[in-house]
Design an enzyme around this catalytic site. Structure first.
Site, PDB file in Angstrom:
ATOM      1  N   GLY A 115       9.667  16.394   1.417  1.00 42.80           N
ATOM      2  CA  GLY A 115      10.355  17.678   1.468  1.00 42.80           C
ATOM      3  C   GLY A 115      10.648  18.301   0.115  1.00 42.80           C
ATOM      4  O   GLY A 115      11.560  19.125  -0.003  1.00 42.80           O
ATOM      5  N   SER A 116       9.841  17.965  -0.913  1.00 42.95           N
ATOM      6  CA  SER A 116      10.144  18.558  -2.227  1.00 42.95           C
ATOM      7  C   SER A 116       9.919  20.071  -2.203  1.00 42.95           C
ATOM      8  O   SER A 116      10.644  20.831  -2.848  1.00 42.95           O
ATOM      9  CB  SER A 116       9.313  17.906  -3.335  1.00 42.95           C
ATOM     10  N   ASN A 117       8.916  20.529  -1.438  1.00 42.86           N
ATOM     11  CA  ASN A 117       8.713  21.978  -1.330  1.00 42.86           C
ATOM     12  C   ASN A 117       9.855  22.642  -0.571  1.00 42.86           C
ATOM     13  O   ASN A 117      10.306  23.727  -0.947  1.00 42.86           O
ATOM     14  CB  ASN A 117       7.375  22.281  -0.642  1.00 42.86           C
ATOM     15  N   LEU A 188       2.498  17.801   9.298  1.00 43.59           N
ATOM     16  CA  LEU A 188       1.188  17.192   9.561  1.00 43.59           C
ATOM     17  C   LEU A 188       0.635  17.420  10.964  1.00 43.59           C
ATOM     18  O   LEU A 188      -0.507  17.081  11.228  1.00 43.59           O
ATOM     19  CB  LEU A 188       1.240  15.688   9.253  1.00 43.59           C
ATOM     20  N   ASN A 205       1.386  28.310   5.837  1.00 44.14           N
ATOM     21  CA  ASN A 205       1.210  26.904   5.438  1.00 44.14           C
ATOM     22  C   ASN A 205       0.853  26.831   3.954  1.00 44.14           C
ATOM     23  O   ASN A 205       0.297  27.776   3.390  1.00 44.14           O
ATOM     24  CB  ASN A 205       0.073  26.291   6.265  1.00 44.14           C
ATOM     25  N   HIS A 207      -1.409  24.403   1.384  1.00 45.57           N
ATOM     26  CA  HIS A 207      -2.407  23.333   1.379  1.00 45.57           C
ATOM     27  C   HIS A 207      -2.676  22.941  -0.078  1.00 45.57           C
ATOM     28  O   HIS A 207      -2.866  23.817  -0.925  1.00 45.57           O
ATOM     29  CB  HIS A 207      -3.688  23.815   2.061  1.00 45.57           C
ATOM     30  N   ASP A 248      -6.024  24.562   8.593  1.00 47.14           N
ATOM     31  CA  ASP A 248      -6.243  25.099   7.240  1.00 47.14           C
ATOM     32  C   ASP A 248      -7.239  26.258   7.214  1.00 47.14           C
ATOM     33  O   ASP A 248      -8.143  26.307   6.381  1.00 47.14           O
ATOM     34  CB  ASP A 248      -6.766  23.977   6.315  1.00 47.14           C
TER      35      ASP A 248
HETATM   36  C1  GRF Z   1       2.348  19.259  -0.312  1.00 43.74           C
HETATM   37  O1  GRF Z   1       1.470  18.815  -1.287  1.00 43.74           O
HETATM   38  C2  GRF Z   1       1.710  20.255   0.605  1.00 43.74           C
HETATM   39  O2  GRF Z   1       0.712  20.992  -0.014  1.00 43.74           O
HETATM   40  C3  GRF Z   1       1.100  19.410   1.674  1.00 43.74           C
HETATM   41  O3  GRF Z   1       2.002  18.360   1.847  1.00 43.74           O
HETATM   42  C4  GRF Z   1       2.715  18.124   0.646  1.00 43.74           C
HETATM   43  C5  GRF Z   1       4.178  18.094   0.972  1.00 43.74           C
HETATM   44  O4  GRF Z   1       4.938  17.625  -0.112  1.00 43.74           O
HETATM   45  N1  GRF Z   1       0.821  20.214   2.843  1.00 43.74           N
HETATM   46  P1  GRF Z   1       6.530  17.659  -0.042  1.00 43.74           P
HETATM   47  O5  GRF Z   1       6.937  16.913   1.213  1.00 43.74           O
HETATM   48  O6  GRF Z   1       6.946  19.078  -0.012  1.00 43.74           O
HETATM   49  O7  GRF Z   1       6.977  16.953  -1.264  1.00 43.74           O
END
Ligand code: GRF
Length: 293
Positions: A115-117, A188, A205, A207, A248
Protein backbone atom coordinates in the site's frame (compact mmCIF):
# COMPACT_ATOMS: atom_id res chain seq x y z
CA UNK A 1 11.06 17.72 -24.95
CA UNK A 2 8.21 15.40 -25.95
CA UNK A 3 8.68 13.43 -22.73
CA UNK A 4 8.78 16.61 -20.64
CA UNK A 5 5.49 17.79 -22.15
CA UNK A 6 3.96 14.38 -21.54
CA UNK A 7 4.88 14.61 -17.86
CA UNK A 8 3.89 18.24 -17.52
CA UNK A 9 0.44 17.78 -19.08
CA UNK A 10 -0.06 14.25 -17.69
CA UNK A 11 -1.03 12.83 -21.07
CA UNK A 12 0.31 10.13 -23.38
CA UNK A 13 2.53 10.65 -26.44
CA UNK A 14 -0.30 10.64 -28.99
CA UNK A 15 -2.17 13.26 -26.97
CA UNK A 16 0.92 15.50 -26.86
CA UNK A 17 1.03 15.37 -30.68
CA UNK A 18 -2.71 16.17 -30.94
CA UNK A 19 -2.40 19.01 -28.42
CA UNK A 20 0.56 20.54 -30.29
CA UNK A 21 -1.42 20.33 -33.56
CA UNK A 22 -4.33 22.08 -31.83
CA UNK A 23 -2.01 24.84 -30.60
CA UNK A 24 -0.51 25.30 -34.08
CA UNK A 25 -3.78 25.31 -36.03
CA UNK A 26 -5.63 27.27 -33.31
CA UNK A 27 -2.86 29.90 -33.38
CA UNK A 28 -2.96 30.21 -37.17
CA UNK A 29 -6.75 30.41 -37.15
CA UNK A 30 -6.59 33.19 -34.54
CA UNK A 31 -4.12 35.18 -36.66
CA UNK A 32 -6.17 34.69 -39.80
CA UNK A 33 -9.52 35.66 -38.27
CA UNK A 34 -7.86 38.55 -36.39
CA UNK A 35 -6.44 40.04 -39.60
CA UNK A 36 -9.76 39.59 -41.42
CA UNK A 37 -11.59 41.44 -38.64
CA UNK A 38 -8.97 44.20 -38.60
CA UNK A 39 -9.47 44.74 -42.31
CA UNK A 40 -13.13 45.39 -41.59
CA UNK A 41 -12.27 48.30 -39.27
CA UNK A 42 -10.03 50.75 -40.98
CA UNK A 43 -7.92 51.75 -37.97
CA UNK A 44 -5.52 54.65 -38.50
CA UNK A 45 -2.06 54.93 -36.88
CA UNK A 46 0.20 51.88 -36.82
CA UNK A 47 0.53 51.64 -32.99
CA UNK A 48 -3.22 51.68 -32.48
CA UNK A 49 -3.56 48.93 -35.08
CA UNK A 50 -1.05 46.80 -33.16
CA UNK A 51 -2.76 47.39 -29.79
CA UNK A 52 -6.22 46.54 -31.15
CA UNK A 53 -4.81 43.52 -32.99
CA UNK A 54 -3.16 42.15 -29.80
CA UNK A 55 -6.39 42.60 -27.80
CA UNK A 56 -8.43 40.96 -30.55
CA UNK A 57 -6.06 38.01 -30.88
CA UNK A 58 -5.99 37.50 -27.10
CA UNK A 59 -9.78 37.29 -27.06
CA UNK A 60 -10.00 35.10 -30.13
CA UNK A 61 -7.29 32.60 -29.19
CA UNK A 62 -9.18 30.64 -26.48
CA UNK A 63 -12.18 30.30 -28.80
CA UNK A 64 -10.00 29.17 -31.70
CA UNK A 65 -8.11 26.48 -29.72
CA UNK A 66 -11.35 25.21 -28.17
CA UNK A 67 -12.90 24.94 -31.63
CA UNK A 68 -9.88 23.21 -33.15
CA UNK A 69 -9.53 20.89 -30.13
CA UNK A 70 -12.93 19.27 -30.90
CA UNK A 71 -11.91 17.41 -34.11
CA UNK A 72 -8.60 16.53 -32.45
CA UNK A 73 -10.47 15.00 -29.51
CA UNK A 74 -8.72 17.29 -26.98
CA UNK A 75 -11.65 19.48 -25.90
CA UNK A 76 -11.53 18.39 -22.24
CA UNK A 77 -7.79 19.00 -22.06
CA UNK A 78 -8.16 22.55 -23.40
CA UNK A 79 -11.12 23.39 -21.16
CA UNK A 80 -9.01 22.54 -18.11
CA UNK A 81 -5.91 24.19 -19.66
CA UNK A 82 -7.79 27.46 -20.26
CA UNK A 83 -9.37 27.30 -16.80
CA UNK A 84 -5.91 26.98 -15.29
CA UNK A 85 -4.64 29.93 -17.32
CA UNK A 86 -7.69 31.96 -16.29
CA UNK A 87 -7.04 31.19 -12.64
CA UNK A 88 -3.40 32.15 -12.95
CA UNK A 89 -4.41 35.47 -14.50
CA UNK A 90 -7.13 35.99 -11.87
CA UNK A 91 -9.92 35.97 -14.48
CA UNK A 92 -11.54 32.72 -13.31
CA UNK A 93 -12.46 32.28 -9.64
CA UNK A 94 -10.56 29.68 -7.67
CA UNK A 95 -13.11 27.13 -6.45
CA UNK A 96 -10.68 25.90 -3.85
CA UNK A 97 -7.01 25.70 -3.05
CA UNK A 98 -6.60 22.84 -5.51
CA UNK A 99 -9.18 24.05 -8.00
CA UNK A 100 -11.22 20.86 -7.61
CA UNK A 101 -14.86 21.90 -7.87
CA UNK A 102 -17.59 21.10 -5.37
CA UNK A 103 -18.91 18.69 -4.25
CA UNK A 104 -16.44 16.65 -2.22
CA UNK A 105 -15.00 13.82 -4.29
CA UNK A 106 -14.89 10.44 -2.63
CA UNK A 107 -12.18 8.00 -3.61
CA UNK A 108 -11.97 4.27 -2.97
CA UNK A 109 -8.50 2.76 -3.17
CA UNK A 110 -8.32 -0.93 -4.04
CA UNK A 111 -5.06 -2.59 -3.03
CA UNK A 112 -3.75 -6.08 -2.28
CA UNK A 113 -0.24 -5.39 -1.01
CA UNK A 114 1.94 -3.09 1.04
CA UNK A 115 0.00 0.00 0.00
CA UNK A 116 2.85 2.47 -0.50
CA UNK A 117 0.95 4.07 -3.40
CA UNK A 118 -2.20 4.22 -1.31
CA UNK A 119 -0.19 5.98 1.41
CA UNK A 120 1.16 8.56 -1.06
CA UNK A 121 -2.34 9.31 -2.33
CA UNK A 122 -3.64 9.65 1.24
CA UNK A 123 -0.73 12.01 2.07
CA UNK A 124 -1.29 14.05 -1.08
CA UNK A 125 -4.93 14.80 -0.25
CA UNK A 126 -4.47 15.19 3.51
CA UNK A 127 -6.15 18.36 4.66
CA UNK A 128 -7.85 18.87 1.30
CA UNK A 129 -11.48 19.60 2.09
CA UNK A 130 -12.59 18.69 -1.44
CA UNK A 131 -11.20 15.16 -1.70
CA UNK A 132 -11.81 12.31 0.69
CA UNK A 133 -10.22 8.88 0.66
CA UNK A 134 -13.43 7.30 1.83
CA UNK A 135 -12.63 3.60 1.60
CA UNK A 136 -9.80 1.10 1.29
CA UNK A 137 -10.85 -2.09 -0.43
CA UNK A 138 -8.62 -5.12 0.00
CA UNK A 139 -8.77 -8.83 -0.81
CA UNK A 140 -5.98 -10.06 1.52
CA UNK A 141 -6.44 -9.94 5.31
CA UNK A 142 -2.65 -9.80 5.84
CA UNK A 143 -2.03 -6.93 3.39
CA UNK A 144 -0.05 -3.96 4.67
CA UNK A 145 -2.58 -1.56 3.19
CA UNK A 146 -5.08 -2.57 5.89
CA UNK A 147 -2.66 -1.36 8.56
CA UNK A 148 -2.42 1.94 6.70
CA UNK A 149 -6.23 2.19 6.66
CA UNK A 150 -6.33 1.58 10.40
CA UNK A 151 -3.56 4.09 11.12
CA UNK A 152 -5.23 6.73 8.96
CA UNK A 153 -8.72 6.04 10.30
CA UNK A 154 -10.06 5.18 6.87
CA UNK A 155 -12.81 2.54 6.69
CA UNK A 156 -11.62 -0.71 5.12
CA UNK A 157 -13.63 -3.30 3.27
CA UNK A 158 -12.20 -6.81 3.10
CA UNK A 159 -13.75 -8.45 0.05
CA UNK A 160 -14.30 -12.10 -0.86
CA UNK A 161 -13.92 -13.83 -4.19
CA UNK A 162 -17.42 -15.23 -4.62
CA UNK A 163 -19.46 -12.04 -4.20
CA UNK A 164 -16.80 -10.03 -6.05
CA UNK A 165 -16.68 -12.14 -9.21
CA UNK A 166 -20.01 -13.88 -9.31
CA UNK A 167 -22.11 -11.51 -7.28
CA UNK A 168 -22.64 -7.77 -7.45
CA UNK A 169 -18.93 -6.92 -7.13
CA UNK A 170 -19.75 -4.92 -3.98
CA UNK A 171 -21.32 -2.20 -6.11
CA UNK A 172 -24.04 -1.35 -3.52
CA UNK A 173 -21.38 -0.97 -0.81
CA UNK A 174 -19.42 1.47 -3.00
CA UNK A 175 -22.53 3.40 -4.02
CA UNK A 176 -23.62 3.61 -0.40
CA UNK A 177 -20.31 5.33 0.37
CA UNK A 178 -20.88 7.69 -2.59
CA UNK A 179 -17.62 6.67 -4.23
CA UNK A 180 -16.87 8.80 -7.31
CA UNK A 181 -13.52 7.38 -8.36
CA UNK A 182 -11.88 3.98 -7.87
CA UNK A 183 -8.10 3.83 -7.79
CA UNK A 184 -6.40 0.47 -8.21
CA UNK A 185 -3.04 0.69 -6.48
CA UNK A 186 -1.57 -2.78 -6.63
CA UNK A 187 -4.89 -4.61 -6.69
CA UNK A 188 -4.38 -8.10 -8.06
CA UNK A 189 -7.89 -9.28 -8.95
CA UNK A 190 -9.38 -8.59 -12.35
CA UNK A 191 -12.20 -6.06 -12.17
CA UNK A 192 -15.56 -7.68 -12.98
CA UNK A 193 -17.81 -6.23 -15.68
CA UNK A 194 -20.51 -5.39 -13.10
CA UNK A 195 -18.12 -2.95 -11.42
CA UNK A 196 -16.84 -1.46 -14.69
CA UNK A 197 -20.43 -0.85 -15.80
CA UNK A 198 -21.30 0.76 -12.46
CA UNK A 199 -18.26 3.08 -12.73
CA UNK A 200 -17.71 3.77 -16.44
CA UNK A 201 -14.49 5.72 -16.98
CA UNK A 202 -14.09 6.07 -13.22
CA UNK A 203 -11.72 3.19 -12.49
CA UNK A 204 -8.00 3.86 -12.85
CA UNK A 205 -5.09 1.44 -12.51
CA UNK A 206 -1.35 1.86 -12.20
CA UNK A 207 0.91 -0.65 -13.91
CA UNK A 208 4.66 -0.87 -13.24
CA UNK A 209 5.77 -0.99 -16.90
CA UNK A 210 5.22 0.81 -20.18
CA UNK A 211 2.01 -0.71 -21.52
CA UNK A 212 1.07 -2.21 -23.93
CA UNK A 213 4.26 -4.17 -23.31
CA UNK A 214 4.62 -6.32 -20.19
CA UNK A 215 0.94 -6.30 -19.27
CA UNK A 216 -1.77 -8.94 -19.05
CA UNK A 217 -2.52 -11.94 -16.87
CA UNK A 218 0.35 -12.92 -14.58
CA UNK A 219 2.22 -9.69 -15.24
CA UNK A 220 2.42 -8.15 -11.79
CA UNK A 221 5.07 -7.21 -9.25
CA UNK A 222 8.52 -8.74 -9.76
CA UNK A 223 7.30 -10.78 -12.76
CA UNK A 224 6.98 -7.57 -14.74
CA UNK A 225 10.44 -6.31 -13.83
CA UNK A 226 12.05 -9.72 -14.42
CA UNK A 227 10.49 -9.85 -17.90
CA UNK A 228 11.65 -6.31 -18.71
CA UNK A 229 15.22 -7.13 -17.67
CA UNK A 230 15.22 -10.51 -19.45
CA UNK A 231 14.13 -8.80 -22.68
CA UNK A 232 17.13 -6.47 -22.44
CA UNK A 233 15.00 -3.33 -22.40
CA UNK A 234 16.88 -0.07 -21.91
CA UNK A 235 13.81 1.71 -20.52
CA UNK A 236 10.85 0.85 -18.35
CA UNK A 237 8.36 3.02 -16.53
CA UNK A 238 4.83 3.35 -15.27
CA UNK A 239 1.45 3.47 -16.96
CA UNK A 240 -1.68 4.95 -15.45
CA UNK A 241 -4.73 3.87 -17.42
CA UNK A 242 -8.49 3.47 -17.33
CA UNK A 243 -9.71 -0.01 -16.56
CA UNK A 244 -11.72 -2.07 -19.01
CA UNK A 245 -12.71 -5.75 -19.19
CA UNK A 246 -9.18 -6.87 -20.08
CA UNK A 247 -6.06 -6.95 -17.93
CA UNK A 248 -3.91 -3.79 -18.28
CA UNK A 249 -5.73 -2.74 -21.43
CA UNK A 250 -7.86 0.43 -21.08
CA UNK A 251 -6.97 3.86 -22.48
CA UNK A 252 -3.66 5.22 -21.27
CA UNK A 253 -3.84 8.42 -19.21
CA UNK A 254 -0.18 8.90 -18.37
CA UNK A 255 3.23 7.28 -18.72
CA UNK A 256 6.61 8.11 -17.26
CA UNK A 257 9.91 6.51 -18.19
CA UNK A 258 13.03 5.46 -16.26
CA UNK A 259 16.23 3.76 -17.39
CA UNK A 260 16.96 0.04 -17.02
CA UNK A 261 20.64 -0.63 -16.31
CA UNK A 262 22.53 -3.75 -17.33
CA UNK A 263 23.28 -4.59 -13.69
CA UNK A 264 19.63 -4.21 -12.61
CA UNK A 265 17.84 -6.89 -10.62
CA UNK A 266 14.02 -6.98 -10.45
CA UNK A 267 14.32 -5.53 -6.92
CA UNK A 268 16.47 -2.59 -8.03
CA UNK A 269 14.17 -1.83 -10.94
CA UNK A 270 11.11 -2.15 -8.70
CA UNK A 271 12.59 0.49 -6.40
CA UNK A 272 13.09 2.92 -9.30
CA UNK A 273 9.58 2.24 -10.57
CA UNK A 274 8.08 2.79 -7.13
CA UNK A 275 9.76 6.19 -6.93
CA UNK A 276 8.16 7.15 -10.25
CA UNK A 277 4.78 5.90 -9.08
CA UNK A 278 4.95 7.82 -5.82
CA UNK A 279 5.91 11.00 -7.64
CA UNK A 280 3.26 10.89 -10.33
CA UNK A 281 0.26 8.82 -9.25
CA UNK A 282 -1.24 11.27 -6.70
CA UNK A 283 -0.78 14.19 -9.10
CA UNK A 284 -2.45 12.32 -11.95
CA UNK A 285 -5.36 11.41 -9.66
CA UNK A 286 -5.74 15.08 -8.78
CA UNK A 287 -5.74 16.01 -12.48
CA UNK A 288 -8.45 13.43 -13.12
CA UNK A 289 -10.59 14.89 -10.34
CA UNK A 290 -10.13 18.33 -11.87
CA UNK A 291 -11.40 17.03 -15.20
CA UNK A 292 -14.41 15.32 -13.61
CA UNK A 293 -17.31 17.68 -14.20
C1 GRF B 1 2.92 -1.04 -7.76
O1 GRF B 1 4.18 -1.23 -8.30
C2 GRF B 1 1.86 -1.00 -8.81
O2 GRF B 1 2.33 -0.51 -10.02
C3 GRF B 1 1.46 -2.43 -8.98
O3 GRF B 1 1.54 -2.96 -7.70
C4 GRF B 1 2.49 -2.25 -6.93
C5 GRF B 1 1.85 -1.86 -5.63
O4 GRF B 1 2.79 -1.37 -4.71
N1 GRF B 1 0.18 -2.51 -9.64
P1 GRF B 1 2.30 -0.76 -3.32
O5 GRF B 1 1.44 -1.80 -2.65
O6 GRF B 1 1.54 0.48 -3.63
O7 GRF B 1 3.55 -0.50 -2.57
Amino acid sequence: MFNRLQQKWKVNGLQVALILCTFAIGGSLTGYVGRKLMNLFDIGPEWLWIVVYIILVTLLWPLAVLLVSIPFGQFRFFVSYLKKMGKRMGIVNRESETGIPEPVRQIAIFASGAGSNAQKIIDHFRGNGRVKIALIVCNRPEAGVLKIAEKEGIPALLIEKEPFFRGNAYVPALKEKNIDLIILAGFLWKIPVALIQAYPGKIVNIHPALLPKYGGKGMYGQFVHAAVIAAGEKESGITIHYVDEHYDHGDIIFQAVCPVFSEDTPELLAKRIHELEHKHFPVVVEELLLRMA
